[in-house]
Design an enzyme around this catalytic site. Sequence first.
Site, PDB file in Angstrom:
ATOM      1  N   TYR A  92     -15.970  -7.709  -1.154  1.00 50.01           N
ATOM      2  CA  TYR A  92     -16.055  -6.943   0.084  1.00 50.01           C
ATOM      3  C   TYR A  92     -16.749  -5.617  -0.164  1.00 50.01           C
ATOM      4  CZ  TYR A  92     -12.027  -3.827  -0.869  1.00 50.01           C
ATOM      5  OH  TYR A  92     -11.168  -2.889  -1.378  1.00 50.01           O
ATOM      6  N   GLY A 235       2.215   6.273   8.571  1.00 46.39           N
ATOM      7  CA  GLY A 235       1.319   7.326   8.110  1.00 46.39           C
ATOM      8  C   GLY A 235       2.107   8.570   7.720  1.00 46.39           C
ATOM      9  N   ALA A 236       1.715   9.719   8.276  1.00 42.77           N
ATOM     10  CA  ALA A 236       2.393  10.979   7.935  1.00 42.77           C
ATOM     11  C   ALA A 236       3.713  11.150   8.704  1.00 42.77           C
ATOM     12  CB  ALA A 236       1.465  12.153   8.225  1.00 42.77           C
ATOM     13  N   GLY A 265      -0.426   2.191   2.159  1.00 44.43           N
ATOM     14  CA  GLY A 265       0.710   1.293   2.390  1.00 44.43           C
ATOM     15  C   GLY A 265       1.033   0.457   1.153  1.00 44.43           C
ATOM     16  N   ASP A 266       0.000   0.008   0.457  1.00 44.28           N
ATOM     17  CA  ASP A 266       0.208  -0.822  -0.748  1.00 44.28           C
ATOM     18  C   ASP A 266       0.940  -0.022  -1.823  1.00 44.28           C
ATOM     19  OD1 ASP A 266      -1.417  -2.612   0.628  1.00 44.28           O
ATOM     20  OD2 ASP A 266      -3.223  -2.046  -0.487  1.00 44.28           O
TER      21      ASP A 266
END
Length: 322
Positions: A92, A235-236, A265-266
């Site tokens: 990718y 997120g934050a 996230g990972d």
Amino acid sequence: MKLAALGEVMVELAPQASVQEQAGSDKPLLAQSYAGDTYNTAVYIARGGVSVSYVTLLGDDPYSEEVLTRLAGEGIDTSAIARLPGRCPGLYMIQNTPDGERYFTYWRDQAPARELFADADRREALKAHLREMDCLYLSGITLAIMSADARVELLAFLKEYRAAGGRVAFDSNYRPRLWKSADEAREAVAAFMAVTDMALLTFEDEQALWGDKRAGQCVQRNSRAGVVELVIKRGAEPVLLQLDGELTAIDVPPVSRVVDTTGAGDSFNAGYLAARLQGASPQQSIAAGNRCAARVIGHRGAIIPRAEYLAAAAEAPEAEAC
Ligand code: ADP
């Protein structure tokens, strides 16, 4: 504690500079690396001190060799990775768009990882390997790249695995382009949520998949599915934890310089699982997830250099894991 992560790792080509920095150059400078959601998580779990096995299929090309070398360099067990002759991993490319977003283009339809759990002989050998693990980690991307028949086999195996005491961690990671339809994705994700012990979801993905307006809808749906340990990343914004029917919000400490949120996230999932498998509570594990993600988003790319990462982790006051 031993964990196996199942999924796909791809060759990554990413611009080395922002759109503004590239403007004066006639050559697009690309950095070549390797990434994939479960691969990223596996790397950071291993760096957090938990024994990890990565489960995928690769080819017999130089890029597949390099993936194996990198995994081994992280101390990750590669013994369950099957090699398909004449094949090579998916690819990718990342483009930085002028508005600061990133656009991804994939060449992964022929990737060997798509044959995960598909071949009967390989599947039986893999099951024996997975039964040795305390925890299995997979994502919606793992499910999306597999054939429908292979998903049925994996689901049946996870039921048996959990009945024998194993724990399953899952991140829905919804990528619409990988599915035939949203209905197909919803059906598969719902079936796997029913065999999940620890759900580590990103609210944006849940909204895209289920149309949630409020986080409460996501909590209700997954609680009904029987998930007892539910973590929702936003997120934050504070991370939500639904545990034993009780919902709490845990603040995300501010990150002074967010460079690139790829892999946020990972890496959160990795920090969470590394801590959890080493005995931390869900609340402590969320703090560990936040710390792991903060280190990763302070750098460009999903995988930050090992030495740099470990040095940052050692400096942290609560460096118990990740
Ligand atoms: P994903 O990468 O799946 O989109 P999120 O954007 O929800 O996931 O982020 C996952 C985790 O990364 C958050 O729970 C938090 O720990 C950290 N994170 C993401 N963005 C920020 C930010 N702007 N400031 C501080 N932490 C962040």
